[in-house]
Design an enzyme around this catalytic site. Structure first.
Site, PDB file in Angstrom:
ATOM      1  N   HIS A 142      12.677 -93.156 -18.752  1.00  0.00           N
ATOM      2  CA  HIS A 142      12.230 -92.148 -19.730  1.00  0.00           C
ATOM      3  C   HIS A 142      11.425 -92.877 -20.811  1.00  0.00           C
ATOM      4  O   HIS A 142      11.687 -94.053 -21.103  1.00  0.00           O
ATOM      5  CB  HIS A 142      13.492 -91.524 -20.332  1.00  0.00           C
ATOM      6  N   ASP A 219      20.775 -96.950 -20.216  1.00  0.00           N
ATOM      7  CA  ASP A 219      20.485 -95.625 -20.754  1.00  0.00           C
ATOM      8  C   ASP A 219      21.375 -94.643 -19.984  1.00  0.00           C
ATOM      9  O   ASP A 219      21.116 -94.329 -18.821  1.00  0.00           O
ATOM     10  CB  ASP A 219      18.998 -95.317 -20.547  1.00  0.00           C
ATOM     11  N   GLN A 222      21.760 -89.421 -18.989  1.00  0.00           N
ATOM     12  CA  GLN A 222      21.959 -88.443 -17.919  1.00  0.00           C
ATOM     13  C   GLN A 222      23.248 -88.678 -17.139  1.00  0.00           C
ATOM     14  O   GLN A 222      23.544 -87.920 -16.215  1.00  0.00           O
ATOM     15  CB  GLN A 222      20.764 -88.464 -16.945  1.00  0.00           C
ATOM     16  N   LYS A 245      23.299 -83.656 -24.538  1.00  0.00           N
ATOM     17  CA  LYS A 245      23.319 -83.510 -23.079  1.00  0.00           C
ATOM     18  C   LYS A 245      24.757 -83.555 -22.563  1.00  0.00           C
ATOM     19  O   LYS A 245      24.992 -83.683 -21.358  1.00  0.00           O
ATOM     20  CB  LYS A 245      22.498 -84.623 -22.428  1.00  0.00           C
ATOM     21  N   CYS A 384       8.737 -86.616 -19.868  1.00  0.00           N
ATOM     22  CA  CYS A 384       8.762 -87.906 -20.593  1.00  0.00           C
ATOM     23  C   CYS A 384       8.868 -89.094 -19.637  1.00  0.00           C
ATOM     24  O   CYS A 384       9.534 -90.096 -19.938  1.00  0.00           O
ATOM     25  CB  CYS A 384       9.895 -87.968 -21.611  1.00  0.00           C
TER      26      CYS A 384
HETATM   27  N1  PLP Z   1      16.812 -91.193 -21.639  1.00  0.00           N
HETATM   28  C1  PLP Z   1      16.907 -90.266 -20.662  1.00  0.00           C
HETATM   29  C2  PLP Z   1      17.176 -90.708 -19.255  1.00  0.00           C
HETATM   30  C3  PLP Z   1      16.742 -88.920 -20.970  1.00  0.00           C
HETATM   31  O1  PLP Z   1      16.818 -88.004 -19.995  1.00  0.00           O
HETATM   32  C4  PLP Z   1      16.493 -88.546 -22.314  1.00  0.00           C
HETATM   33  C5  PLP Z   1      16.270 -87.133 -22.667  1.00  0.00           C
HETATM   34  O2  PLP Z   1      15.739 -86.354 -21.902  1.00  0.00           O
HETATM   35  C6  PLP Z   1      16.424 -89.537 -23.289  1.00  0.00           C
HETATM   36  C7  PLP Z   1      16.580 -90.844 -22.907  1.00  0.00           C
HETATM   37  C8  PLP Z   1      16.175 -89.212 -24.730  1.00  0.00           C
HETATM   38  O3  PLP Z   1      17.313 -88.619 -25.257  1.00  0.00           O
HETATM   39  P1  PLP Z   1      17.335 -88.018 -26.737  1.00  0.00           P
HETATM   40  O4  PLP Z   1      16.375 -86.902 -26.759  1.00  0.00           O
HETATM   41  O5  PLP Z   1      18.747 -87.575 -26.888  1.00  0.00           O
HETATM   42  O6  PLP Z   1      16.987 -89.084 -27.678  1.00  0.00           O
END
Ligand code: PLP
Length: 428
Positions: A142, A219, A222, A245, A384
């Site tokens: 992402h 990360d 998800q 999430k 993203c």
């Molecule tokens: N990393 C992953 C894999 C994501 O799916 C997302 C959000 O869609 C993020 C990071 C960013 O998360 P946040 O919007 O909570 O900062």
């Protein structure tokens, strides 16, 4: 006219039970799921990878804090401040237990996943990365796990390297050793892709990175609310995720860091709350975790996150994962039956409830718009992950993503609405 042609009707959805998980019963906890979209269609919410919905228990807990316990934390000597401080720290303990951290001081509250990664890139990165050092990312990251490292590289002269993916949407690990070189300092990898749904073998990645003395940032945005994360079992160095999430509020996230690493890192944001002492000629930072929590933190959001964790504990992550796999399997079947659909990513066995796809001759945004006419909420675009889409030779995909309150009926409605989408475009 079109409503008639479409076989779906706006009646209530039905759910199928699996041992220990009753989707229809659980749906009743989520007020938003009884919304009628366009005043007609029951909401079919299939955008859970973007944000999940919140159960009444989380919403009520936050209202209760504002109504009866609201005060700033770690500051007041008065009763109310003690109440809110206790609840805030209790939430930290819940997070700590949820991910099996050794010590709740390893839990830093942030505003979300993105802020957690930026914190590590700024604090650990600026202190440890030199020109020529390498940061290893993967092609499925992402943007939140790309841009902070690119910014670090701009500041320091570090080099970003990319672990490739296979055409099936797995990490290509055959040549992993060639990416873990003497200058590699950090592997920053997602546990689950927000587009492919792929579950990455992070335990193996961490073991192989550690064997070369390389730190790993996971990360878990998800994964944390779908499969869970056991930071001690994994031996992860940094783990980041966000509340929204995982049934929790927006504006709250978590950075887990091994205490040895966090203790050695300089503070990220300066201000009140993160200091032990301030003099005219400098300051001394506070101990963990407050060193990284400058200013008034998202108090009520942290408390709401704690209640979301209670809820997830009650439902049970193994049941959630099993149920999601059933939904995902059905989604693959339904989409394949529609025809002219290409699903991006691996088979249901190797992923969570994320199904991204393209339809021949129909743009992802058009698909999402037509689905919306029937109350079906999906995501369309690059999600993203522009480098991933470029690798796949695509500019946009449509993504349906599920959670335990979705039902097999809803998946079938998605299929019917996609059939209708095809018909509409054929007529044009
Ligand atoms: N990393 C992953 C894999 C994501 O799916 C997302 C959000 O869609 C993020 C990071 C960013 O998360 P946040 O919007 O909570 O900062």
């Amino acid at each position: 006219m079109m409503d008639k042609a479409l076989k779906i009707t706006p009646e209530a959805t039905t759910g199928k039970k699996i041992p220990g998980l009753d989707p229809l019963g659980l749906r009743a906890d989520f007020p938003i799921l009884s919304t009628l979209v366009h005043e007609k269609w029951p909401l079919v919410y299939l955008d859970n990878a973007a944000t999940t919905q919140r159960p009444r228990q989380v919403i009520d807990s936050m209202v209760d804090v504002y109504e009866t316990k609201n005060a700033n934390v770690h500051r007041g000597i008065h009763w109310l401040s003690e109440q809110s401080t206790n609840l805030y720290e209790e939430a930290r303990n819940k997070v700590s237990k949820f991910i099996n951290a050794a010590d709740s001081r390893e839990i830093i509250f942030t505003r979300g996943t993105t802020e957690g990664i930026n914190l590590v890139a700024r604090s650990w990165g600026d202190a440890n990365i030199r020109a020529g050092d390498e940061i290893l990312l993967t092609e499925m990251e992402h943007h939140a796990n790309i841009v902070p490292w690119q910014q670090l590289a701009e500041r320091t002269g570090a080099i970003i390297r990319w672990l490739p993916i296979t055409d099936e949407g797995h990490l290509a690990l055959d040549n992993l050793e060639s990416y873990l070189g003497p200058r590699t300092r950090l592997l920053a990898v997602t546990e689950i892709s927000n587009v492919l749904g792929t579950i990455n073998p992070v335990a193996e990645l961490i073991e192989r990175a550690h064997a070369q003395g390389i730190l790993v940032l996971l990360d878990a945005a998800q994964s944390v609310a779908h499969r869970g994360v056991d930071v001690r079992q994994l031996g992860a160095d940094f783990v980041v995720f966000g509340g929204h999430k995982m049934l929790g509020p927006t504006g709250i996230g978590v950075l887990y860091g091994r205490s040895k690493l966090l203790k050695a890192m300089p503070p990220f944001i300066g201000g009140g709350g993160m200091i032990r002492r301030v003099r005219k000629d400098g300051f001394e930072p506070a101990d963990l975790p407050l060193k990284f929590e400058a200013g008034t933190p998202p108090i009520v959001e942290a408390i709401g996150l704690g209640v979301a964790i209670d809820y997830l504990d009650r439902v049970g992550l193994p049941a959630i994962h099993q149920y999601e796999q059933m939904l995902t399997t059905r989604a693959h079947e339904v989409l394949q039956a529609v025809g002219d659909v290409r699903i991006i990513g691996p088979s249901p066995r190797d992923k969570i409830g994320i199904v991204s796809f393209v339809m021949r001759g129909i743009h992802a945004h058009d698909i999402a718009q037509i689905l919306d006419r029937y109350g079906i909420a999906v995501r369309a675009g690059h999600h993203c992950t522009m480098p991933l889409h470029k690798r796949l030779g695509l500019t946009a995909t449509t993504r349906a993503s599920f959670y335990f309150y979705n039902t097999l009926d809803e998946i079938d409605k998605l299929g019917t609405a996609l059939e209708e989408t095809k018909k509409i475009f054929r007529r044009r």
